[in-house]
Design an enzyme around this catalytic site. Structure first.
Site, mmCIF file in Angstrom:
data_model
loop_
_atom_site.group_PDB
_atom_site.id
_atom_site.type_symbol
_atom_site.label_atom_id
_atom_site.label_comp_id
_atom_site.label_asym_id
_atom_site.label_seq_id
_atom_site.Cartn_x
_atom_site.Cartn_y
_atom_site.Cartn_z
ATOM 1 N N HIS A 155 0.861 -1.177 0.000
ATOM 2 C CA HIS A 155 0.000 0.000 0.000
ATOM 3 C C HIS A 155 0.898 1.227 0.000
ATOM 4 C CE1 HIS A 155 -3.139 2.845 0.638
ATOM 5 N NE2 HIS A 155 -4.030 1.977 1.077
ATOM 6 N N GLU A 172 -11.957 -2.219 -4.896
ATOM 7 C CA GLU A 172 -11.972 -0.749 -4.774
ATOM 8 C C GLU A 172 -11.126 -0.138 -5.880
ATOM 9 O OE1 GLU A 172 -10.550 -0.305 -0.769
ATOM 10 O OE2 GLU A 172 -12.502 -0.750 0.093
ATOM 11 N N CYS A 188 -10.328 4.729 7.179
ATOM 12 C CA CYS A 188 -9.404 5.620 6.481
ATOM 13 C C CYS A 188 -10.110 6.868 5.955
ATOM 14 C CB CYS A 188 -8.725 4.878 5.338
ATOM 15 S SG CYS A 188 -9.861 3.950 4.277
ATOM 16 N N CYS A 189 -11.394 6.741 5.590
ATOM 17 C CA CYS A 189 -12.107 7.883 5.007
ATOM 18 C C CYS A 189 -12.366 8.994 6.022
ATOM 19 C CB CYS A 189 -13.403 7.419 4.348
ATOM 20 S SG CYS A 189 -13.138 6.372 2.892
#
Length: 646
Positions: A215, A330, A414-415
């Protein structure tokens, strides 16, 4: 903005420019475009100031509370030996804490909060105490070294190419550390970041570990550390991680492993030309590439990232600025595959799309990147948080028949933490500078000071954007200053909603752009989407920009099958949607005739002040509100695109 801070900022820019001249390989540009830092811009804006204040008063404490309730904060205390217990949550949860700290640091710049200052000091002490002696920081392993959650691997770095998030987490820590240092001048967290980054530089590289982070994010953090410290090894480390991607000999991924596409690891960067895989990972990766390329001017990087950007802008970008259309993984979908009801459009993806496009602007100096940034800012990003500041969207659909409400938190959050850190950082994206060239990129009420040669220019921007197209720039200076203003003329104001043929207006606007200085029309030249005005600026000069603000009907490229026979509406940078609550309980059945009338009005007491549009045709009347304001009044269906007929 005091003179002391301005001097410090100027010195930092000079030092950075000197550090950037790595003449040995001939890759470095002598001149770079630099953003005017968030710490040098004070936002005073009718639209954004209330949202930044809600972020400060509601969202930041709310996110810290959720981090406490879910064990994210205690993980640091337990790792430090200050509390007892087991690790709780996901291995990537450390990153949420770092992002909220980053957001709190940005917020503090606008409004100092002594309680927040003390709270951050205590939390940073936990983080510093949780750091292992050699600089390693990963609470999941420190706490549970014998029973690490499955994603972490049995040894350090064992699963970095998959799901351990060891490098991802600390990348966010570097960003938080820089933001905290720039705001407070305190080195506590910065020293933790430097100690960890030094460990990374000792561990990875030629003749050492050759893996890459599954990531991406650390690349961005390393470049930010480089800009603050001037230490080239951090820039070199970012380049290493970028160059290792797609090199099968460097790590253990198989070429038949789906994860190589998911993590943009299928071929080396120089051979990549399409946006693939997980959209958020991709966005961080592309941002890091543009970060490095803006410093080094490496043509192979620039060629690759330009092609990838073009792929997104021409076939993979939603009207709202969202990216990542596919729920599974995603991920980016195929060209023109932009479903509405099944759209994913993660809020984090909107954030990284803005980061990426801003870095592309710094690389190229073209307004089209800030056009995408602005479209994403007012739509795809702002949709991700409620007006109250404590409810969030993870995906952002463009058609919603059910399950249309934001949530207070997610197992993977995370958002919410990305919203917290980006909202108060907006001040850092309004202006940029390259020598005596001053870029005005966003129309947000604000004040800043820039140094040109040995003089200081104060710019105060006054506007009611996005509801009004009038923008005034008031100049203050003790002596005339020779400078070039580059004022972005938005694509939507010149009949180009996005920098491609992916979307167009059904009818071109007849409105004209006006640019005046001291109430007199001025001749200007156009360069890369900017109105360019060069003169000796005097005290009390006023630049006035008037942008046409008509309601526009948008159509999609014929290859976007999902939007065939449909239209959408926007005014200025704001995309509109229809909710059932305003339309007899059913928005998804709305149809428009081609001769529909559009009446716009601003209502200050409706949804914290919005412009709404009433549509009338021979069939019925419909009401549309800004897409970002949806889902703030209870359950309701919603749509952006509506069928049109003659």
């Amino acid at each position: 903005m005091n003179t002391y801070r301005l001097i410090l900022s100027t010195i930092a820019i000079i030092l950075f420019t000197q550090c950037a001249k790595r003449a040995a390989d001939g890759k470095v540009s002598e001149k770079i475009i630099s953003q005017v830092p968030f710490s040098e811009v004070k936002v005073q804006d009718l639209f954004w100031s209330p949202r930044i204040e809600t972020n400060r008063k509601v969202t930041i404490p709310f996110d810290f509370q959720k981090c406490q309730e879910t064990g994210r904060l205690d993980n640091f205390a337990i790792a430090a030996g200050l509390k007892s217990g087991k690790f709780k949550g996901k291995v990537y949860d450390d990153s949420d804490v770092f992002k909220v700290i980053e957001g709190a640091s940005y917020s503090w710049q606008q409004t100092y909060d002594p309680e927040l200052d003390a709270y951050l000091d205590s939390l940073i002490n936990w983080i510093a105490s949780a750091q292992e002696p050699d600089g390693y920081l990963y609470t999941a392993r420190t706490i549970n070294s014998d029973s690490l959650p499955d994603m972490g691997g049995s040894e350090r770095w064992q699963k970095i190419h998959r799901f351990s998030h060891e490098l991802y987490n600390v990348g966010h820590m570097y960003e938080a550390a820089v933001a905290h240092y720039q705001t407070t001048n305190k080195r506590d967290l910065l020293d933790v970041a430097i100690k960890n980054a030094d460990l990374i530089c000792k561990t990875f590289g030629p003749g050492k570990l050759m893996g890459v982070p599954g990531h991406q994010e650390i690349e961005i953090g390393l470049v930010r550390l480089y800009k603050v410290t001037g230490d080239e090894k951090y820039l070199d480390m970012a380049e290493f991680f970028i160059d290792q991607r797609g090199n099968a000999a460097g790590h253990t991924l198989s070429t038949c492993d789906d994860n190589i596409y998911y993590a943009q690891d299928h071929v080396p960067l120089v051979r990549q030309n399409k946006a693939v895989g997980h959209a958020v990972r991709a966005g961080y990766f592309y941002t890091g590439i543009a970060d490095v390329a803006s410093i080094t001017k490496d043509k192979s990087y620039i060629n690759a990232i330009d092609k990838i950007w073009s792929d997104v802008a021409t076939s993979k970008l939603y009207l709202t600025g969202g990216i990542g259309s596919v729920r599974h993984g995603e991920a980016f979908g195929n060209p023109y595959d932009l479903p509405n009801e099944n759209a994913y459009n993660e809020t984090c993806a909107a954030v990284v799309n803005m980061l990426w496009n801003h870095r592309m602007f710094l690389l190229h100096g073209e307004s089209k990147y800030m056009d995408v940034f602005e479209r994403t800012l007012y739509n795809g990003f702002l949709s991700g948080v409620s007006l109250s500041g404590d409810r969030f969207f993870y995906p952002n659909k463009l058609l919603c028949k059910s399950d249309c409400q934001r949530e207070p938190w997610f197992e993977t959050s995370c958002c919410p933490s990305n919203v917290v850190r980006f909202m108060p950082s907006i001040s850092g994206y309004i202006y940029a500078q390259q020598d005596k060239d001053i870029f005005i990129n966003l129309f947000i009420g604000s004040t800043t000071q820039v140094g040109v040669a040995d003089k200081v220019l104060t710019i105060t921007q006054r506007t009611d954007h996005p509801w009004d197209g009038n923008v005034n720039l008031v100049i203050e200076t003790e002596a005339p200053v020779e400078a070039i203003f580059r004022i972005r003329l938005p694509g939507w104001a010149v009949n180009q909603p996005v920098p491609s043929d992916l979307y167009n207006y059904l009818k071109p606007s007849q409105g004209k752009i006006e640019l005046l200085i001291n109430d007199l029309p001025v001749d200007y030249k156009m360069e890369y989407g900017y109105a360019v005005v060069e003169r000796a600026w005097q005290n009390n000069d006023i630049v006035t920009l008037n942008l046409p603000m008509e309601v526009k009907t948008v159509i999609a490229n014929s290859q976007v099958k999902e939007d065939s026979g449909k239209v959408a509406f926007e005014r200025g940078p704001v995309v509109y949607c229809f909710e059932g609550i305003d339309n007899e309980g059913q928005a998804t059945d709305i149809k428009m005739s081609s001769d529909v009338s559009k009446d716009y009005a601003f209502e200050s007491d409706f949804l914290q002040g919005i412009g709404r549009i009433v549509f009338k045709d021979k069939f019925h009347q419909s009401l549309a509100i800004p897409y970002y304001a949806r889902a703030n009044r209870g359950e309701s269906d919603m749509t952006v695109w509506v069928p049109i007929s003659d």
